[in-house]
Design an enzyme around this catalytic site. Structure first.
Site, PDB file in Angstrom:
ATOM      1  N   GLU A 147       8.040 -19.803 -16.354  1.00 25.40           N
ATOM      2  CA  GLU A 147       8.017 -19.123 -15.057  1.00 25.40           C
ATOM      3  C   GLU A 147       6.630 -18.513 -14.868  1.00 25.40           C
ATOM      4  O   GLU A 147       5.947 -18.200 -15.845  1.00 25.40           O
ATOM      5  CB  GLU A 147       9.085 -18.023 -15.012  1.00 25.40           C
ATOM      6  N   SER A 181      11.639 -13.463 -14.243  1.00 27.91           N
ATOM      7  CA  SER A 181      12.494 -12.790 -13.275  1.00 27.91           C
ATOM      8  C   SER A 181      13.082 -11.480 -13.772  1.00 27.91           C
ATOM      9  O   SER A 181      13.358 -10.595 -12.972  1.00 27.91           O
ATOM     10  CB  SER A 181      13.616 -13.729 -12.829  1.00 27.91           C
ATOM     11  N   ASP A 186       7.904 -22.692 -12.633  1.00 27.63           N
ATOM     12  CA  ASP A 186       8.818 -22.076 -11.671  1.00 27.63           C
ATOM     13  C   ASP A 186       8.162 -20.766 -11.243  1.00 27.63           C
ATOM     14  O   ASP A 186       8.099 -19.808 -12.015  1.00 27.63           O
ATOM     15  CB  ASP A 186      10.173 -21.828 -12.362  1.00 27.63           C
ATOM     16  N   LYS A 205      13.036 -15.506  -2.040  1.00 27.53           N
ATOM     17  CA  LYS A 205      12.498 -14.235  -2.560  1.00 27.53           C
ATOM     18  C   LYS A 205      11.489 -13.687  -1.536  1.00 27.53           C
ATOM     19  O   LYS A 205      11.894 -13.255  -0.481  1.00 27.53           O
ATOM     20  CB  LYS A 205      11.836 -14.457  -3.918  1.00 27.53           C
TER      21      LYS A 205
HETATM   22  C1  LIG Z   1      13.056 -17.860 -11.643  1.00 24.39           C
HETATM   23  C2  LIG Z   1      14.117 -18.409 -10.750  1.00 24.39           C
HETATM   24  N1  LIG Z   1      14.215 -19.751 -10.614  1.00 24.39           N
HETATM   25  C3  LIG Z   1      15.165 -20.297  -9.834  1.00 24.39           C
HETATM   26  C4  LIG Z   1      16.073 -19.526  -9.156  1.00 24.39           C
HETATM   27  C5  LIG Z   1      17.132 -20.185  -8.328  1.00 24.39           C
HETATM   28  O1  LIG Z   1      16.729 -20.232  -6.985  1.00 24.39           O
HETATM   29  P1  LIG Z   1      17.815 -20.241  -5.815  1.00 24.39           P
HETATM   30  O2  LIG Z   1      18.326 -18.841  -5.687  1.00 24.39           O
HETATM   31  O3  LIG Z   1      17.060 -20.690  -4.601  1.00 24.39           O
HETATM   32  O4  LIG Z   1      18.883 -21.197  -6.208  1.00 24.39           O
HETATM   33  C6  LIG Z   1      16.004 -18.114  -9.278  1.00 24.39           C
HETATM   34  C7  LIG Z   1      16.931 -17.178  -8.611  1.00 24.39           C
HETATM   35  O5  LIG Z   1      17.348 -17.187  -7.560  1.00 24.39           O
HETATM   36  C8  LIG Z   1      14.996 -17.555 -10.093  1.00 24.39           C
HETATM   37  O6  LIG Z   1      14.906 -16.229 -10.236  1.00 24.39           O
END
Ligand SMILES: Cc1ncc(COP(=O)(O)O)c(C=O)c1O
Length: 383
Positions: free
Chosen positions: A173, A177, A202, A237
């Protein structure tokens, strides 16, 4: 055991372990404020980092998009689901991120399945940072190749694993998160380059809040678009909407468009939402004041939290977790905060490691300095 008794038992165990999850019914969302059961709370639990979910420009674009293109896309993007609004958003994203091409998907969760299921060949190996999001872990578990995880941001461990693996893809990432920290970009990109490994990023939490024009955490660190094999982020987000995208080289996106089952066999994003997200990207690029305001709030929160001796993690982003450790204690604190008009959810395992329960404070451009002072005062009195 019959399925229903298994379900009942699993739910009861979850309740006993204080891990039972429930949705709070939000009656009104006003960015820094939430209304639930007739009471107003200061909101420190959202991901609307720039305040775009309620920007009048973005919501007007959503309404305009629905009137012009319709609510739903009506099909897969390779049938009748790819409309003018999808192309307009794709073009805006390409220009913004300076990447060859962009693929739109309905959620970040499915974008991550698409990446880890479609890019690696059977003989490849996925290497995930241990704190990667559940959507990446689940994708790796069912990927067509082997995978392993390396200790969070341990580049010696990553280097050792890369030495053992030909054809590796490193998955990370851009802003983690639950911790709010970012990779050491120069070590990470150097290792990928040295071992000719692909880099799958990500940047769900970096997009919009970091870098020039909000391009993301990688751009903020001076990483060139060509150093990333596949960039993924979602619109849910900082851009205040819903849906997700993958960006990369023309070849990579063409390949995903042909072979990505999550793309081909899924209804395309709503065209109205695409129209709104195009406006959200334009506002994000143009309105630097939103990132400046957020940065002021992060600096203020960290200074006050340090004075109050709160256990912070080393994060420079809108995600500022206060580590509690014990799950029950985190729940009690969250409840006490609620009683004092502050909405700050406790994050518990399995979302975070065992003994890693925390209050995940998220800051937004919409907050006011007095909100942050109030949060710290209440936290200090409860700690
Ligand atoms: C780091 C991360 N990747 C992917 C996702 C998934 O995305 P989505 O909410 O659009 O399914 C999230 C959370 O929502 C996230 O925090």
């Amino acid at each position: 055991m019959h399925a229903s008794s298994r379900f009942r038992q699993a739910i009861a165990e979850r309740q006993q372990a204080q891990l039972y999850r429930q949705s709070a019914l939000i009656e009104q969302y006003q960015g820094r404020l939430l209304q639930l059961a007739g009471r107003s709370y200061l909101n420190f639990s959202g991901n609307d980092y720039l305040g775009l979910a309620q920007s009048t420009e973005v919501t007007a674009a959503l309404a305009d998009g629905a009137l012009r293109f319709g609510c739903g896309s009506s099909g897969s993007p390779v049938l009748t689901g790819f409309h003018y609004a999808h192309q307009a958003l794709t073009d805006e994203m390409r220009d913004w991120l300076q990447m060859d091409d962009v693929l739109l998907l309905s959620s970040g969760f499915s974008a991550n399945q698409l990446l880890l299921h479609t890019l690696p060949a059977a003989q490849d190996h996925l290497l995930l940072d241990k704190l990667c999001h559940a959507s990446l872990i689940d994708a790796a578990l069912t990927a067509p190749c082997s995978y392993s995880r390396f200790v969070h941001q341990d580049y010696v461990a990553l280097g050792n694993k890369l030495s053992d693996q030909a054809n590796a893809w490193v998955v990370t990432e851009g802003v983690f998160s639950m911790d709010g920290d970012s990779p050491d970009w120069s070590r990470l990109t150097e290792l990928c380059h040295q071992h000719q490994a692909g880099l799958i990023l990500d940047d769900a939490h970096g997009l919009g809040q970091c870098g020039e024009q909000g391009r993301g955490s990688w751009a903020d660190a001076g990483v060139a678009p060509q150093q990333i094999s596949a960039l993924m982020a979602n619109f849910g987000k900082a851009l205040g909407g819903q849906g997700a995208f993958v960006a990369g080289s023309q070849l990579l996106i063409d390949y995903l468009r042909q072979f990505g089952r999550h793309y081909v066999y899924s209804t395309a994003m709503s065209p109205a939402m695409c129209w709104a997200m195009r406006t959200a990207v334009q506002v994000c690029r143009r309105e630097q004041w939103r990132r400046d305001k957020l940065a002021e709030h992060i600096a203020l929160f960290r200074a006050l939290a340090r004075q109050a001796d709160l256990p912070l993690l080393p994060s420079a982003t809108a995600i500022q977790p206060v580590l509690v450790g014990d799950t029950n204690k985190a729940l009690v604190l969250s409840e006490q905060l609620k009683q004092q008009g502050i909405w700050l959810a406790a994050i518990r395992p399995p979302t975070v490691p065992r003994h890693g329960a925390r209050l995940r404070v998220t800051l937004s451009a919409q907050h006011e300095a007095k909100d942050i002072q109030q949060l710290i005062n209440v936290l200090r009195s409860l700690w």
